[in-house]
Design a protein around this motif. Structure first.
Motif, PDB file in Angstrom:
ATOM      1  N   HIS A   1      11.593  -3.423  -2.357  1.00 17.91           N
ATOM      2  CA  HIS A   1      10.790  -3.291  -3.564  1.00 17.91           C
ATOM      3  C   HIS A   1      10.679  -1.874  -4.121  1.00 17.91           C
ATOM      4  N   ALA A   2      11.165  -0.887  -3.403  1.00 18.78           N
ATOM      5  CA  ALA A   2      11.010   0.508  -3.831  1.00 18.78           C
ATOM      6  C   ALA A   2      11.871   0.831  -5.044  1.00 18.78           C
ATOM      7  N   GLU A   3      11.305   1.658  -5.910  1.00 15.10           N
ATOM      8  CA  GLU A   3      12.045   2.159  -7.058  1.00 15.10           C
ATOM      9  C   GLU A   3      12.421   3.626  -6.860  1.00 15.10           C
TER      10      GLU A   3
ATOM     11  N   ALA B   1       0.827  -1.202   0.000  1.00 14.22           N
ATOM     12  CA  ALA B   1       0.000   0.000   0.000  1.00 14.22           C
ATOM     13  C   ALA B   1       0.864   1.257   0.000  1.00 14.22           C
ATOM     14  N   ILE B   2       1.943   1.229   0.750  1.00 15.17           N
ATOM     15  CA  ILE B   2       2.864   2.379   0.806  1.00 15.17           C
ATOM     16  C   ILE B   2       3.477   2.633  -0.560  1.00 15.17           C
ATOM     17  N   LEU B   3       3.974   1.587  -1.196  1.00 17.85           N
ATOM     18  CA  LEU B   3       4.589   1.749  -2.518  1.00 17.85           C
ATOM     19  C   LEU B   3       3.566   2.150  -3.572  1.00 17.85           C
ATOM     20  N   ASP B   4       2.377   1.571  -3.529  1.00 14.90           N
ATOM     21  CA  ASP B   4       1.319   1.950  -4.473  1.00 14.90           C
ATOM     22  C   ASP B   4       0.936   3.414  -4.302  1.00 14.90           C
TER      23      ASP B   4
ATOM     24  N   GLY C   1       8.597  -9.890  10.715  1.00 15.45           N
ATOM     25  CA  GLY C   1       8.802  -9.266   9.419  1.00 15.45           C
ATOM     26  C   GLY C   1       9.040  -7.782   9.601  1.00 15.45           C
ATOM     27  N   SER C   2       9.273  -7.115   8.528  1.00 15.28           N
ATOM     28  CA  SER C   2       9.519  -5.686   8.600  1.00 15.28           C
ATOM     29  C   SER C   2       8.923  -5.014   7.378  1.00 15.28           C
ATOM     30  N   GLU C   3       7.919  -4.195   7.622  1.00 12.01           N
ATOM     31  CA  GLU C   3       7.324  -3.450   6.511  1.00 12.01           C
ATOM     32  C   GLU C   3       8.361  -2.530   5.888  1.00 12.01           C
ATOM     33  N   THR C   4       9.211  -1.933   6.722  1.00 15.30           N
ATOM     34  CA  THR C   4      10.261  -1.051   6.212  1.00 15.30           C
ATOM     35  C   THR C   4      11.214  -1.826   5.314  1.00 15.30           C
TER      36      THR C   4
END
Length: 144
Positions: free
Chosen positions: A135-137, A97-100, A126-129
């Motif tokens: 996955h971030a561009e 959701a953050i990346l979208d 896990g780690s959302e960060t």
């Protein structure tokens, strides 16, 4: 350098540090500040009818909490003379959701907090960060 900075919030104490950093960066760069709080979807199942909390009550509570988190960031930005555009969204995976949202809003920097979990705790929780970083561009600034 940066025009649109996204700072996701989960309402935790460590997120306050990320918000403060994002506000300072937005001021320094004359950037627009964006914030996002991700809500968990209702855990529907075959036995949803016997859940302790009715679906609408769960959804309303999630929306209320997410809105409060976003409002806290908007107010922190306003205290520094900055406008902040806030959103809430429901998603199974916060990192997606953050990346979208970053892509949809044209963000060119994400400022996130990291709880700094290590070892088994990091593996289990896990780690959302970490997932955003993987996955971030676009650039991601991690604040501890």
């Amino acid at each position: 350098m940066f025009q649109r900075i996204l700072v996701p919030t989960d309402g935790s104490d460590i997120t306050v540090k990320a918000v403060n950093m994002a506000v300072q960066l937005a001021k320094a760069h004359g950037a627009q500040l964006l914030t996002l709080s991700v809500m968990e979807p209702f855990p529907y199942s075959a036995v949803s009818e016997i859940q302790p909390v009715p679906p609408q009550e769960f959804i309303d509570a999630q929306q209320r909490v997410a809105s409060q988190r976003v409002q806290a960031v908007v107010e922190a930005a306003a205290a520094q003379g900055l406008a902040c555009k806030g959103h809430t969204v429901e998603a199974l995976h916060a990192w997606e959701a953050i990346l979208d949202h970053a892509k949809a809003e044209g963000a060119d920097l994400i400022v996130m907090a990291s709880h700094g979990r290590r070892g088994v705790a990091a593996l289990l929780l896990g780690s959302e960060t970490q997932k955003v970083l993987t996955h971030a561009e676009l650039p991601v600034l991690v604040v501890k």
